[in-house]
Write a protein that holds these residues in place. Structure first.
Motif, short mmCIF file in Angstrom:
data_model
loop_
_atom_site.label_atom_id
_atom_site.label_comp_id
_atom_site.label_asym_id
_atom_site.label_seq_id
_atom_site.Cartn_x
_atom_site.Cartn_y
_atom_site.Cartn_z
N GLY A 1 -23.15 -1.46 15.03
CA GLY A 1 -21.77 -0.99 14.99
C GLY A 1 -21.02 -1.15 16.29
N GLY A 2 -21.65 -1.79 17.26
CA GLY A 2 -20.96 -2.05 18.52
C GLY A 2 -20.83 -0.85 19.43
N VAL A 3 -21.56 0.22 19.14
CA VAL A 3 -21.51 1.41 20.01
C VAL A 3 -22.17 1.09 21.34
N TRP A 4 -23.37 0.53 21.27
CA TRP A 4 -24.10 0.17 22.48
C TRP A 4 -23.61 -1.18 22.99
N LYS A 5 -23.18 -1.21 24.23
CA LYS A 5 -22.70 -2.45 24.84
C LYS A 5 -23.71 -3.04 25.82
N ARG A 6 -24.63 -2.22 26.29
CA ARG A 6 -25.69 -2.72 27.20
C ARG A 6 -26.99 -2.06 26.80
N VAL A 7 -28.02 -2.87 26.56
CA VAL A 7 -29.31 -2.35 26.12
C VAL A 7 -30.40 -2.88 27.04
N GLU A 8 -31.18 -1.97 27.59
CA GLU A 8 -32.32 -2.30 28.45
C GLU A 8 -33.60 -1.87 27.74
N THR A 9 -34.58 -2.75 27.66
CA THR A 9 -35.85 -2.40 27.05
C THR A 9 -37.00 -2.75 27.98
N CYS A 10 -38.08 -2.01 27.86
CA CYS A 10 -39.29 -2.37 28.60
C CYS A 10 -40.49 -1.71 27.93
N PRO A 11 -41.68 -2.30 28.08
CA PRO A 11 -42.88 -1.63 27.57
C PRO A 11 -43.02 -0.26 28.22
N PHE A 12 -43.62 0.64 27.48
CA PHE A 12 -43.68 2.04 27.93
C PHE A 12 -45.00 2.65 27.52
N ARG A 13 -45.55 3.47 28.40
CA ARG A 13 -46.80 4.18 28.10
C ARG A 13 -46.51 5.69 28.11
N ILE A 14 -46.62 6.32 26.95
CA ILE A 14 -46.40 7.75 26.85
C ILE A 14 -47.57 8.48 27.52
N MET B 1 -18.52 7.97 17.04
CA MET B 1 -18.33 8.94 15.96
C MET B 1 -18.36 8.26 14.59
N ALA B 2 -17.81 7.05 14.50
CA ALA B 2 -17.79 6.34 13.23
C ALA B 2 -19.19 5.97 12.75
N ALA B 3 -20.10 5.70 13.68
CA ALA B 3 -21.46 5.28 13.33
C ALA B 3 -22.46 6.42 13.39
N ARG B 4 -22.02 7.61 13.79
CA ARG B 4 -22.96 8.69 14.08
C ARG B 4 -23.77 9.12 12.86
N ASP B 5 -23.13 9.32 11.72
CA ASP B 5 -23.88 9.80 10.55
C ASP B 5 -24.94 8.79 10.12
N ALA B 6 -24.58 7.52 10.13
CA ALA B 6 -25.54 6.48 9.77
C ALA B 6 -26.68 6.43 10.79
N HIS B 7 -26.34 6.61 12.05
CA HIS B 7 -27.36 6.62 13.11
C HIS B 7 -28.34 7.77 12.91
N TYR C 1 -36.03 -2.87 14.91
CA TYR C 1 -35.28 -1.63 15.08
C TYR C 1 -33.86 -1.92 15.57
N LEU C 2 -33.75 -2.75 16.58
CA LEU C 2 -32.45 -3.03 17.16
C LEU C 2 -31.54 -3.80 16.20
N GLU C 3 -32.14 -4.55 15.28
CA GLU C 3 -31.34 -5.28 14.30
C GLU C 3 -30.78 -4.36 13.22
N GLU C 4 -31.37 -3.17 13.07
CA GLU C 4 -30.96 -2.25 12.01
C GLU C 4 -30.28 -0.99 12.52
N GLU C 5 -30.45 -0.66 13.78
CA GLU C 5 -29.91 0.57 14.36
C GLU C 5 -28.37 0.57 14.27
N PRO C 6 -27.77 1.56 13.61
CA PRO C 6 -26.31 1.57 13.46
C PRO C 6 -25.54 1.56 14.77
N PHE C 7 -26.07 2.17 15.81
CA PHE C 7 -25.35 2.14 17.08
C PHE C 7 -25.36 0.73 17.69
N ALA C 8 -26.39 -0.06 17.37
CA ALA C 8 -26.44 -1.45 17.85
C ALA C 8 -25.56 -2.34 16.99
#
Length: 214
Positions: A78-91, A20-26, A69-76
């Motif tokens: 601000g400590g909201v996200w504690k586990r982050v998984e990334t992978c290449p993706f094809r839409i 909630m504290a980071a939501r508006d910035a996010h 993106y991950l260096e600037e994302e407020p949820f990252a």
């Protein structure tokens, strides 16, 4: 090539307050990223009781853009996200309907269901997917056009060459309806998807660019 971000909040008692504290910035951040064309889709991940679990992001950028993106994302940050998984993706290129107008209201607390489906890891996994992929795409064409399927695509391995799973967002109001829907899909019937995670979500209309095929 795009990138999938699956990010999960902490499970400690302070986790909701951090979000909630980071939501508006996010929200301000993802709105700007969508307008710039770098964010293809952002969704909250909830359980069936509407409790926040984390977030799903689809970034239309390269690896450097993902890291930025991950260096600037407020949820990252601000400590909201504690586990982050990334992978290449094809839409997936499908005849998706148009996005709702930015700022328009969506029925809440849940508008869609997210499935994160992971293929088997055995030697025959890739061959199974490729064998039934045409039948899967034949099924989802009309479902994208009528709005049942909001979004979908394939998770890729680090080489960005082999498909290892899928993410899809459908217009279902509960897990059971989504599970019945996907049970008829060739990827389920033929054993392509071996592990499936289900999340409730609420679409926030942002100034997203059109998806491939839309």
């Amino acid at each position: 090539m795009a990138w999938l971000v699956l990010a999960f909040d902490g499970k400690d008692p302070e986790a909701p307050a951090r979000r909630m504290a980071a939501r508006d910035a996010h929200v301000a951040f993802i709105t700007a990223e969508a307008k710039a064309g770098r964010l293809a889709l952002a969704l909250p991940l909830h359980d069936e009781k509407a409790q926040s679990l984390g977030s799903l992001m689809i970034l239309d950028t390269d690896r450097a853009g993902l890291e930025d993106y991950l260096e600037e994302e407020p949820f990252a940050t601000g400590g909201v996200w504690k586990r982050v998984e990334t992978c290449p993706f094809r839409i997936a290129s499908l005849p998706y309907g148009p996005w709702p107008s930015p700022g328009s209201a969506m029925p809440g607390p849940r508008s869609h269901t997210v499935v994160v489906a992971r293929d088997g890891t055995d030697a025959g996994a890739e061959a199974r997917r490729l064998a039934v992929r045409p039948a899967h795409f034949a099924r989802v064409q009309s479902l994208a056009a009528d709005g049942t399927l909001l979004f979908g695509g394939a998770m890729l391995d680090p080489t960005e060459e082999r498909m290892i799973g899928s993410v899809a967002v459908t217009r279902h109001a509960d897990h059971a309806a989504a599970q019945r829907f996907w049970s008829a899909d060739p990827y389920v019937a033929e054993g392509v998807w071996r592990e499936m995670e289900w999340y409730a979500t609420l679409l926030r209309p942002l100034p997203y660019k059109p998806l491939p095929g839309a």
